[in-house]
Write an enzyme that holds these catalytic residues in place. Structure first.
Site, PDB file in Angstrom:
ATOM      1  N   ARG A 189      11.416  -3.496   2.428  1.00 64.03           N
ATOM      2  CA  ARG A 189      11.178  -3.035   0.789  1.00 64.03           C
ATOM      3  C   ARG A 189      12.418  -3.606   0.128  1.00 64.03           C
ATOM      4  O   ARG A 189      13.419  -3.024   0.133  1.00 64.03           O
ATOM      5  CB  ARG A 189      10.781  -1.860   0.450  1.00 64.03           C
TER       6      ARG A 189
ATOM      7  N   HIS B 282       2.542  -6.941  -1.947  1.00 62.54           N
ATOM      8  CA  HIS B 282       2.624  -5.706  -1.145  1.00 62.54           C
ATOM      9  C   HIS B 282       1.622  -5.903  -0.184  1.00 62.54           C
ATOM     10  O   HIS B 282       0.542  -5.294  -0.174  1.00 62.54           O
ATOM     11  CB  HIS B 282       2.447  -4.352  -1.988  1.00 62.54           C
TER      12      HIS B 282
ATOM     13  N   GLN C  78      -0.051  -2.665   1.848  1.00 56.25           N
ATOM     14  CA  GLN C  78      -0.863  -2.128   0.750  1.00 56.25           C
ATOM     15  C   GLN C  78      -2.232  -2.592   0.503  1.00 56.25           C
ATOM     16  O   GLN C  78      -3.386  -2.012   0.937  1.00 56.25           O
ATOM     17  CB  GLN C  78      -0.451  -2.104  -0.702  1.00 56.25           C
TER      18      GLN C  78
ATOM     19  N   ASP D 190      -2.519   0.205 -11.407  1.00 56.81           N
ATOM     20  CA  ASP D 190      -1.283   0.259 -10.841  1.00 56.81           C
ATOM     21  C   ASP D 190      -0.549   0.771 -11.907  1.00 56.81           C
ATOM     22  O   ASP D 190      -0.919   0.393 -13.137  1.00 56.81           O
ATOM     23  CB  ASP D 190      -0.950  -0.618  -9.887  1.00 56.81           C
TER      24      ASP D 190
ATOM     25  N   CYS E 277      -2.821   2.308  -5.852  1.00 63.02           N
ATOM     26  CA  CYS E 277      -1.953   2.423  -4.750  1.00 63.02           C
ATOM     27  C   CYS E 277      -0.830   3.625  -4.681  1.00 63.02           C
ATOM     28  O   CYS E 277      -0.674   3.821  -3.428  1.00 63.02           O
ATOM     29  CB  CYS E 277      -1.032   1.078  -4.694  1.00 63.02           C
TER      30      CYS E 277
ATOM     31  N   ARG F  17      -2.914   3.521   4.762  1.00 65.73           N
ATOM     32  CA  ARG F  17      -1.939   2.933   5.049  1.00 65.73           C
ATOM     33  C   ARG F  17      -1.473   3.026   6.394  1.00 65.73           C
ATOM     34  O   ARG F  17      -0.904   2.257   6.963  1.00 65.73           O
ATOM     35  CB  ARG F  17      -0.721   3.417   3.870  1.00 65.73           C
TER      36      ARG F  17
HETATM   37  N1   CP Z   1       1.687   2.685  -2.381  1.00 61.29           N
HETATM   38  C1   CP Z   1       3.241   2.588  -1.928  1.00 61.29           C
HETATM   39  O1   CP Z   1       3.641   1.753  -1.513  1.00 61.29           O
HETATM   40  O2   CP Z   1       3.765   3.779  -2.293  1.00 61.29           O
HETATM   41  P1   CP Z   1       5.330   4.230  -2.007  1.00 61.29           P
HETATM   42  O3   CP Z   1       6.003   3.358  -3.127  1.00 61.29           O
HETATM   43  O4   CP Z   1       5.534   5.636  -2.186  1.00 61.29           O
HETATM   44  O5   CP Z   1       5.760   3.893  -0.584  1.00 61.29           O
HETATM   45  N1  NVA Z   2       3.690  -2.154  -8.496  1.00 68.11           N
HETATM   46  C1  NVA Z   2       4.500  -0.981  -7.945  1.00 68.11           C
HETATM   47  C2  NVA Z   2       3.723  -0.480  -6.480  1.00 68.11           C
HETATM   48  C3  NVA Z   2       4.465   0.691  -5.900  1.00 68.11           C
HETATM   49  C4  NVA Z   2       4.079   0.934  -4.712  1.00 68.11           C
HETATM   50  C5  NVA Z   2       5.970  -1.119  -7.990  1.00 68.11           C
HETATM   51  O1  NVA Z   2       6.364  -2.310  -7.233  1.00 68.11           O
HETATM   52  O2  NVA Z   2       6.756  -0.334  -8.282  1.00 68.11           O
END
Ligand code: CP
Ligand code: NVA
Length: 322
Positions: free
Chosen positions: A119, A146, A149, A240, A280, A308
């Site tokens: 990430r 993502h 997701q 989101d 999400c 997930r």
């Molecule tokens: N939806 C998602 O990726 O959640 P987290 O940021 O908690 O991993």
């Molecule tokens: N769009 C959000 C998703 C988190 C899972 C972010 O990138 O923070």
């Protein structure tokens, strides 16, 4: 019922990717196989069984430059259930690009682990890891996509609505989650209507890619600045946060510009009466979504979060399977 062996054979016969950075790494067949294995793995896990376990001791690196609840826990639990181990590494530990060059981290990790899940702030970091890694690299969220997701999102839609083409609405920021969701939904033949404020539309090159992916199955993408138009008669409504990780300095401006894009009961009434609501998570209750909608009868977000686990297990079993 799909067995792991059947799924792996279909996966291998469908030009599978070595890495998973983007939905564009999938095609219609590989996407379908991954989802169908995820459904089968969910049923198995619920009945106390596992469809796939690694045959030899296996470890993966889990690099997180940003916080996470769902992605980290579902990866660690999923690897544990499949008999593998995830080594959790934060930016404090390894300081990618600061304490050590990204390419050197990739070369080191390749000697110890079977896969690198990361990430990151910059999608280009994933591309660099991929260039120098001898093991598969998986995107656990970047500012561009993502893709883990999106597999859970489409699995949830399949569970609730089946496989027929649907009208799916995205309301809010044209962000990473929107990008991957739109690409995978279009690939699977759905019509995606995206409503964003002016200046927050999804990346034009991603939309172009989504339309190309959609051409394999009749999937389509429409952009608008009118949330009511996107949600009208939709089968699912997805939102989101308005301020994604890494964009915190824009918070004030975004709060002003996104006000008309809240998913609340008024907006949801325009969708089909049996429409489902997706998010999400994490959610900012009272900002992009109201408590009444998130906790309401149409909300599918807890199933979506559970999925997930199953989708990532399926993906890992296919990418790394013996
Ligand atoms: N939806 C998602 O990726 O959640 P987290 O940021 O908690 O991993
Ligand atoms: N769009 C959000 C998703 C988190 C899972 C972010 O990138 O923070």
């Amino acid at each position: 019922m799909t067995t792991y062996e059947q799924a792996l054979e279909q996966w291998r016969g469908s030009n599978p990717p070595r890495h998973y950075l983007s939905i564009a790494d999938l095609n219609l067949e590989t996407a379908r196989v991954a989802l169908s294995l995820a459904h089968a793995m969910k049923r198995a896990t619920h009945s106390g069984q596992e469809l796939f376990r690694f045959a030899s001791p296996t470890a993966l690196a889990l690099i997180f430059e940003k916080p996470s609840l769902r992605t980290r826990v579902t990866l660690e639990v999923g690897l544990y259930q499949m008999g593998a181990h995830g080594v959790y590494l934060t930016q404090n530990d390894i300081q990618m690009g600061k304490r050590e060059a990204v390419m050197d981290i990739a070369r080191n990790l390749s000697r110890w682990v079977r896969g690198v899940i990361a990430r990151v702030f910059l999608h280009s970091t994933l591309e660099e890891l991929t260039r120098f890694s001898e093991v598969p690299v998986i995107n656990a969220l970047s500012e561009r996509e993502h893709p883990c997701q999106a597999l859970a999102d489409l699995m949830t839609i399949q569970e609730r609505k089946g496989d027929a083409p649907l009208k799916l609405a995205w309301v809010g920021d044209g962000n990473n989650v929107c990008h991957s969701f739109t690409m995978l939904a279009a690939l699977l033949g759905h019509e995606v209507h995206i409503a964003t404020p002016d200046g927050y539309a999804p990346n034009a090159s991603v939309i172009e890619q989504a339309r190309q992916l959609g051409s394999q199955s009749g999937g389509q993408v429409q952009l608008t600045h009118n949330p009511r138009e996107a949600v009208a008669d939709a089968d699912a409504v997805y939102t989101d946060v308005w301020v994604s990780m890494g964009y915190e300095t824009e918070r004030e401006a975004r709060m002003r510009q996104f006000q008309a894009f809240q998913v609340n009961e008024d907006l949801l009434r325009l969708a089909k009466p049996d429409a489902i609501v997706l998010h999400c998570l994490p959610a900012r209750r009272g900002e992009e979504i109201t408590d009444a909608v998130l906790d309401g009868a149409q909300s599918a977000v807890w199933d979506q979060a559970e999925n997930r686990l199953h989708t990532q297990k399926a993906l890992l079993a296919l990418l790394l399977g013996d």
